[in-house]
Design an enzyme around this catalytic site. Structure first.
Site, mmCIF file in Angstrom:
data_model
loop_
_atom_site.group_PDB
_atom_site.id
_atom_site.type_symbol
_atom_site.label_atom_id
_atom_site.label_comp_id
_atom_site.label_asym_id
_atom_site.label_seq_id
_atom_site.Cartn_x
_atom_site.Cartn_y
_atom_site.Cartn_z
ATOM 1 N N SER A 173 -6.574 4.365 0.783
ATOM 2 C CA SER A 173 -6.921 4.416 -0.636
ATOM 3 C C SER A 173 -8.317 5.028 -0.815
ATOM 4 O O SER A 173 -8.539 6.160 -0.410
ATOM 5 C CB SER A 173 -6.809 3.022 -1.254
ATOM 6 N N ASP A 269 4.031 5.213 -5.512
ATOM 7 C CA ASP A 269 2.573 5.161 -5.610
ATOM 8 C C ASP A 269 2.094 6.187 -6.634
ATOM 9 O O ASP A 269 2.508 7.347 -6.578
ATOM 10 C CB ASP A 269 1.949 5.464 -4.249
ATOM 11 N N HIS A 299 1.510 1.200 -3.112
ATOM 12 C CA HIS A 299 0.112 1.300 -2.716
ATOM 13 C C HIS A 299 -0.313 0.041 -1.951
ATOM 14 O O HIS A 299 0.134 -1.061 -2.250
ATOM 15 C CB HIS A 299 -0.748 1.470 -3.971
#
Length: 331
Positions: A173, A269, A299
């Site tokens: 991320s 995502d 995610h």
């Protein structure tokens, strides 16, 4: 390289159950969405929930905690994980690991089990850093801390038994954003070791969140559009920062010569499309880049080993890719 490639088109049942539990908690008032919390409360919530998602990884034979200096005189916490003492059988390759959390949350503790698994699986050391978080430290502090950590590996690594010719970058991320940007910086800055590989898990890469996947999955799939906006409001100094490649690597004018990449993406995502777009940009620039899309995942799935076996599969895939890159670099 093995791993899932075909999209199933449906959420994994265990992921769907997790999302249902989260939604029920919000609806009942038992759980408060991150954008409604203070940054400190959000950090505490993120760290408290992390052990519920991952499976505990036993301490490795070699682990060390220390402080790492930065360019402005501050120090940041760091941890070095290795499957053996670096000095016993020759230098170890090393992965600089950068945690997720939207530049606002996340810590050494939230990712400790992941970094242990990658160290053990790759056969190399992992250096994890607690880069400074927003809003106390806004852009580009997190990026500069990552650069300083890579420079530290170049300076201090040999004395610790680390092979500075076999350095990789890994992040999930926001950590993937930092790793991608750091790969660009390392290509251009003489004082930084040249990474042999970058492993990016669902990284944020775009200046603007206007993709089809963001519109489709920006609500109800764990990473909410409102949360992304809240993260960026804490991190960025102003709108102009959005177009800085250190925040949005897709904005970099040239990607030729950066380290080869593995980009791990979950199907459901919001960041799916920008991950694919970045891989395409790398390939167009002549950089070896492989995309692995995990069907049914969302995610942050990389740290969900207690929820789905696909998380462990993805961790193992990243570990194998790192080991392969290290092996090629030593050949």
């Amino acid at each position: 390289m093995s791993g899932p490639t075909d999209l199933a088109g449906e959420l994994h049942p265990d992921i769907e159950a997790l999302l249902g539990m989260i939604a029920a908690g919000v609806e009942s008032g038992a759980r408060t969405p991150l954008p409604q919390l203070t940054p400190q409360a959000a950090r505490e919530d993120f760290d408290a929930s992390s052990p519920l998602l991952d499976l505990e990884a036993d301490p490795l034979p070699f682990e060390r905690a220390f402080d790492l200096p930065t360019r402005d005189g501050a120090v940041i916490a760091a941890r070095l994980y290795a499957p053996r003492a670096p000095s016993t059988e020759g230098p170890l390759p090393v992965t600089l690991a950068l945690h997720s959390g939207g530049f606002v949350v996340g810590s050494l503790d939230s990712h400790e089990w992941l970094w242990r698994n990658l160290a053990e699986g790759s056969g190399g050391a992992v250096l994890a850093i607690a880069y400074r978080l927003a809003p106390e430290h806004r852009f580009p502090t997190a990026f500069e801390d990552a650069c300083d950590a890579l420079a530290w590996i170049g300076r201090e690594g040999p004395a610790l038994g680390l092979d500075t010719g076999r350095v990789a970058l890994c992040g999930d991320s926001a950590g993937g954003t930092l790793a991608a940007a750091l790969a660009i910086a390392a290509r251009d800055e003489a004082g930084l070791p040249k990474p042999v590989f970058q492993a990016l898990a669902y990284p944020g890469l775009s200046s603007r969140q206007d993709t089809e996947s963001f519109r489709r999955y920006g609500r109800g799939y764990l990473l909410e559009a409102e949360t992304v906006a809240w993260f960026f409001a804490q991190y960025l100094r102003g709108e102009a920062d959005r177009d800085d490649w250190r925040f949005a690597p897709l904005a970099a004018p040239d990607l030729a010569g950066v380290a080869p990449a593995l980009i791990v993406l979950p199907e459901f995502d919001p960041l799916l499309d920008e991950g694919r777009a970045y891989a395409a940009r790398l390939q167009e620039a002549g950089v070896a880049a492989e995309v692995r899309v995990y069907p049914g995942m969302v995610h942050e799935f990389l740290r969900m080993c207690s929820i789905t076996e696909d998380a462990l599969t993805a961790q193992q895939e990243i570990s194998r890719a790192l080991a392969q890159a290290f092996g090629k670099a030593s050949a």
